[in-house]
Enzyme design. Sequence first.
Site, PDB file in Angstrom:
ATOM      1  N   ASP A  31       0.923  -1.340  -0.093  1.00 57.52           N
ATOM      2  CA  ASP A  31      -0.111   0.045   0.070  1.00 57.52           C
ATOM      3  C   ASP A  31       0.842   1.197  -0.146  1.00 57.52           C
ATOM      4  O   ASP A  31       1.956   1.455   0.743  1.00 57.52           O
ATOM      5  CB  ASP A  31      -0.787   0.069   1.273  1.00 57.52           C
ATOM      6  CG  ASP A  31      -1.894   0.954   1.021  1.00 57.52           C
ATOM      7  OD1 ASP A  31      -2.985   0.953   0.477  1.00 57.52           O
ATOM      8  OD2 ASP A  31      -1.927   2.021   1.792  1.00 57.52           O
ATOM      9  N   HIS A  75      -5.422  14.421  -9.391  1.00 58.82           N
ATOM     10  CA  HIS A  75      -5.430  12.906  -9.735  1.00 58.82           C
ATOM     11  C   HIS A  75      -4.460  12.659 -10.978  1.00 58.82           C
ATOM     12  O   HIS A  75      -3.829  11.376 -10.822  1.00 58.82           O
ATOM     13  CB  HIS A  75      -6.780  12.458 -10.313  1.00 58.82           C
ATOM     14  CG  HIS A  75      -7.740  12.373  -8.980  1.00 58.82           C
ATOM     15  ND1 HIS A  75      -7.634  11.186  -8.014  1.00 58.82           N
ATOM     16  CD2 HIS A  75      -8.569  13.279  -8.620  1.00 58.82           C
ATOM     17  CE1 HIS A  75      -8.686  11.378  -7.073  1.00 58.82           C
ATOM     18  NE2 HIS A  75      -9.103  12.674  -7.317  1.00 58.82           N
ATOM     19  N   GLU A  93      -4.656   2.427  -4.528  1.00 57.28           N
ATOM     20  CA  GLU A  93      -3.229   2.615  -4.215  1.00 57.28           C
ATOM     21  C   GLU A  93      -2.731   1.274  -3.517  1.00 57.28           C
ATOM     22  O   GLU A  93      -1.584   1.281  -2.944  1.00 57.28           O
ATOM     23  CB  GLU A  93      -2.829   3.727  -3.452  1.00 57.28           C
ATOM     24  CG  GLU A  93      -3.266   3.749  -2.082  1.00 57.28           C
ATOM     25  CD  GLU A  93      -4.752   4.444  -1.688  1.00 57.28           C
ATOM     26  OE1 GLU A  93      -5.038   5.032  -0.625  1.00 57.28           O
ATOM     27  OE2 GLU A  93      -5.530   4.507  -2.943  1.00 57.28           O
TER      28      GLU A  93
END
Length: 299
Positions: free
Chosen positions: A175, A188, A218
Site C-alpha cells: 500500500d 489525480h 493505491e
Amino acid sequence: MNSDSPHDDTSNHTLFSAGPAQPTPRLACVVVIHGEGLGKRIDLRGRPVLIGRSQEADLVIEHKSVSRQHCRIWNDGGRFRIRDLGATNPTRLNDARVEQDALLGDGDRITVGESILKFIAQDSVEASYHEEIYQLAVQDPLTELHNRRYFCEMADKEIARAARHDRMLALCIIDVDLFKPINDRHGHIAGDEVLRGIGALVRQHARGEDVAARIGGEEFALLLPECTLADAIQLAKRLRAAVADAVFTPGGTPQRITISIGVASLSPDRAARGPLMAAADAALYRAKSEGRNRVCVED
C-alpha cells in the site's frame, strides 16, 4: 441476342462499368482504456477527429480534467498525427507532453486529462481491438499490471495447486503511504503518475512466475508461487527500499514516497485466498500502525 452483336452482355458491362474500385481509406481507431469513457472507441478514417469534453467533439470524454477541445487526430497521407489544442492538462503521448504535431504508432498511449486512450493502427484493427477488450478484462491499464479480477482467479488456482501438492507460496500486499494527500495537493493526474511509477517497480521485482497486480486504488499485490516466507520477506524489503530511493515529482516537485508491505505464507489455516489475504492485510495494517515505510509479517 446474337453473340456477334457489338452490344452483347460483355460489351454492355464494360461500357457502363464505373472502373476499378476506389481504395478504401485505411482504418485505425482509438480506444479509451482507462478513466472516464472506458471502452469507448472511435474509428479514424479520412476526416479529422476531435477529442474533448464538448458535446460537439467526435469522441466525448465528460470529465472536468478534459478540455472542451482537447486534441485532434487526423490522417496525413496514410499516417496518423495528433495535435494538442491548448488543453489545460496538456495531451501526453506515451507519457511525454505533445509539444507539436506528433506521429502516432501502433500501441501508442494518449493521455487526455485523467483518461488514457490507445491508438490501434491499420493492420488487423478488428483483431487488435478485440484483444484490447480482453486486456481490459484482465489488465490494469494505468500500471499495466494485472487487475484484481485476474489476481483473484490466479490466486485461487495457485493456492489450490500449492495446497494439493504441499508446495510453498507467499503473498505480499503493498500500500502506498499517505497517498490521499498527494491526490489532494497535486491532483489525480499527478497521483496516477505516482501509481504508474510504483507499478513499474513492482513489476521489476516480480519473478517470471509471480503474479503482480493492482488490486485497489493505491494497493498492489504480489503472489509468489514456490517461494518461502524468508525469500518473500527479502523480496518485499528490496521493493520497499527501491520505492523509498526512487524520485517522484508529483506537481513538478521532487518528493519521497514510501510503501508499506504485509507478507504472509500459505499454511493449513490459510489454504484459501480469503484467509491468506486476511493474514497479509493484518501484517500490512501493523506496518502502517508502526510508522509506515516498513515490511511486517504475519507468521
